[in-house]
Design an enzyme around this catalytic site. Sequence first.
Site, short mmCIF file in Angstrom:
data_model
loop_
_atom_site.label_atom_id
_atom_site.label_comp_id
_atom_site.label_asym_id
_atom_site.label_seq_id
_atom_site.Cartn_x
_atom_site.Cartn_y
_atom_site.Cartn_z
N GLY A 28 0.82 -1.21 0.00
CA GLY A 28 0.00 0.00 0.00
C GLY A 28 0.85 1.26 0.00
O GLY A 28 0.62 2.19 0.78
N ARG A 52 -0.19 5.62 -1.69
CA ARG A 52 -0.84 6.81 -1.11
C ARG A 52 -0.58 6.86 0.38
O ARG A 52 -0.12 5.87 0.98
CB ARG A 52 -2.36 6.71 -1.27
CG ARG A 52 -2.87 6.71 -2.64
CD ARG A 52 -4.38 6.73 -2.67
NE ARG A 52 -4.98 5.40 -2.66
CZ ARG A 52 -5.94 5.01 -1.82
NH1 ARG A 52 -6.37 5.82 -0.89
NH2 ARG A 52 -6.45 3.80 -1.91
N SER A 82 -3.49 0.06 14.67
CA SER A 82 -4.28 1.30 14.83
C SER A 82 -4.59 1.51 16.30
O SER A 82 -4.68 0.53 17.07
CB SER A 82 -5.61 1.18 14.07
OG SER A 82 -6.46 2.25 14.43
N TYR A 84 -12.71 -3.79 11.86
CA TYR A 84 -11.37 -3.18 11.76
C TYR A 84 -10.61 -3.31 13.10
O TYR A 84 -9.44 -3.67 13.13
CB TYR A 84 -11.57 -1.72 11.35
CG TYR A 84 -10.35 -0.89 11.12
CD1 TYR A 84 -9.59 -1.03 9.96
CD2 TYR A 84 -9.96 0.08 12.04
CE1 TYR A 84 -8.48 -0.22 9.73
CE2 TYR A 84 -8.86 0.90 11.82
CZ TYR A 84 -8.13 0.74 10.66
OH TYR A 84 -7.04 1.54 10.43
N ALA A 113 -11.08 -5.52 15.46
CA ALA A 113 -10.74 -6.93 15.71
C ALA A 113 -9.53 -7.33 14.86
O ALA A 113 -8.63 -8.03 15.32
CB ALA A 113 -11.94 -7.82 15.38
N ILE A 161 -4.53 10.10 11.42
CA ILE A 161 -3.51 10.61 10.51
C ILE A 161 -4.21 11.17 9.27
O ILE A 161 -5.17 10.56 8.76
CB ILE A 161 -2.53 9.48 10.09
CG1 ILE A 161 -1.96 8.75 11.34
CG2 ILE A 161 -1.40 10.02 9.22
CD1 ILE A 161 -1.13 9.59 12.28
P1 NAP Z 1 -5.01 5.21 2.39
O1 NAP Z 1 -4.45 6.58 2.23
O2 NAP Z 1 -6.46 4.97 2.13
O3 NAP Z 1 -4.12 4.20 1.48
C1 NAP Z 1 -4.42 2.83 1.48
C2 NAP Z 1 -3.33 2.06 0.77
O4 NAP Z 1 -3.64 0.66 0.85
C3 NAP Z 1 -3.24 2.41 -0.71
O5 NAP Z 1 -1.89 2.34 -1.10
C4 NAP Z 1 -4.06 1.28 -1.37
O6 NAP Z 1 -3.65 1.01 -2.72
C5 NAP Z 1 -3.71 0.11 -0.48
N1 NAP Z 1 -4.71 -0.95 -0.53
C6 NAP Z 1 -6.05 -0.86 -0.33
N2 NAP Z 1 -6.63 -2.06 -0.50
C7 NAP Z 1 -5.63 -2.95 -0.81
C8 NAP Z 1 -5.59 -4.33 -1.11
N3 NAP Z 1 -6.69 -5.11 -1.13
N4 NAP Z 1 -4.39 -4.88 -1.40
C9 NAP Z 1 -3.26 -4.14 -1.39
N5 NAP Z 1 -3.24 -2.83 -1.13
C10 NAP Z 1 -4.41 -2.24 -0.85
O7 NAP Z 1 -4.78 4.63 3.87
P2 NAP Z 1 -3.80 5.15 5.04
O8 NAP Z 1 -4.57 6.08 5.89
O9 NAP Z 1 -2.49 5.54 4.49
O10 NAP Z 1 -3.65 3.79 5.89
C11 NAP Z 1 -2.49 2.96 5.83
C12 NAP Z 1 -2.51 1.99 7.00
O11 NAP Z 1 -2.56 2.72 8.23
C13 NAP Z 1 -3.74 1.06 7.02
O12 NAP Z 1 -3.36 -0.22 7.47
C14 NAP Z 1 -4.65 1.72 8.03
O13 NAP Z 1 -5.53 0.80 8.62
C15 NAP Z 1 -3.63 2.26 9.03
N6 NAP Z 1 -4.12 3.37 9.86
C16 NAP Z 1 -4.48 4.57 9.31
C17 NAP Z 1 -4.93 5.59 10.15
C18 NAP Z 1 -5.33 6.94 9.63
O14 NAP Z 1 -5.80 7.77 10.44
N7 NAP Z 1 -5.16 7.25 8.37
C19 NAP Z 1 -5.00 5.36 11.52
C20 NAP Z 1 -4.63 4.14 12.03
C21 NAP Z 1 -4.17 3.14 11.20
P3 NAP Z 1 -4.35 1.74 -3.99
O15 NAP Z 1 -3.84 3.16 -4.01
O16 NAP Z 1 -3.87 0.97 -5.16
O17 NAP Z 1 -5.82 1.66 -3.75
#
Ligand code: NAP
Length: 244
Positions: free
Chosen positions: A12, A15, A138, A151, A153, A184
């Site tokens: 991932g 982005r 998270s 999520y 779990a 974030i």
């Molecule tokens: P994001 O901006 O929505 O980016 C999601 C990334 O995951 C993208 O690169 C997407 O690829 C990829 N992805 C989605 N579905 C996928 C799949 N089936 N197989 C492989 N890749 C996939 O999310 P983010 O906020 O950066 O989150 C990144 C991580 O941090 C996640 O595990 C999320 O649970 C965790 N997190 C985020 C927050 C927050 O506040 N943002 C808080 C706690 C934890 P594409 O671009 O190709 O769709």
Amino acid sequence: MKQERKVALVTGASRGIGAAIAQQLMNDGFFVVGTATSAGGAEKLTAQFAENGVGAVLDVRDGDAINDLVTHIEEQYGAVMVLVNNAGITKDNLLLRMSEDDWDDILNIHLKAVFRLSKRVLKGMTKARFGRIINISSVVAHFANPGQANYSAAKAGIEAFSRSLAKEMGSRQITVNCIAPGFIATEMTEQLSEDIRKKMNDQVALNRFGEPQDIADAVSFLASDKASYITGNVLHVNGGLFMA
Ligand code: NAP
């Protein structure tokens, strides 16, 4: 070309948090394989990373694709020495309205993918007697958020999984840790309404959302030699939203 640099795999990476992690690990001297779900996304990463890495297509729900990608990385660049399991989505709903598909999808994208990817890279790490597995969890694995039973779990499962694996692999100098981000600023949190974002912000001691770079800095530390005696832990990066 086989790399002299250590190879890091970041899922991932197209982005948000994953993009910042990939860039930081390249700055730290790793050769980075970053994944996106589409061919266009992977091509963009290859162009962006230049000589410091390459993009690859991966849907983490696909076990065969995981095996094929890691085999390809091992043959082309060398064994994966740092694995960052970052890819993820949310499918929020109150449990009464949550479908089995939404439950399964979240458990597969988060927990099952971490199991599959970790298992697949362990052979190369064991041989090298070095490895860093860093799983992006998270705050909601610790701090209740209604509408996120699936999520929460999955993320709590990732943390418990990481502790078991840390015990199993410690004697090989392979460390397994989690980072638990708070709120974030990425597309994941942009989906929320202004009202919810404000309510969330008010709960954060530092009174602001974090940036993807805040998580990338924590990954950089856990991947470095400075963190070689840390394993089976969760590093909370949440601006004081939740204090463990
Ligand atoms: P994001 O901006 O929505 O980016 C999601 C990334 O995951 C993208 O690169 C997407 O690829 C990829 N992805 C989605 N579905 C996928 C799949 N089936 N197989 C492989 N890749 C996939 O999310 P983010 O906020 O950066 O989150 C990144 C991580 O941090 C996640 O595990 C999320 O649970 C965790 N997190 C985020 C927050 C927050 O506040 N943002 C808080 C706690 C934890 P594409 O671009 O190709 O769709």
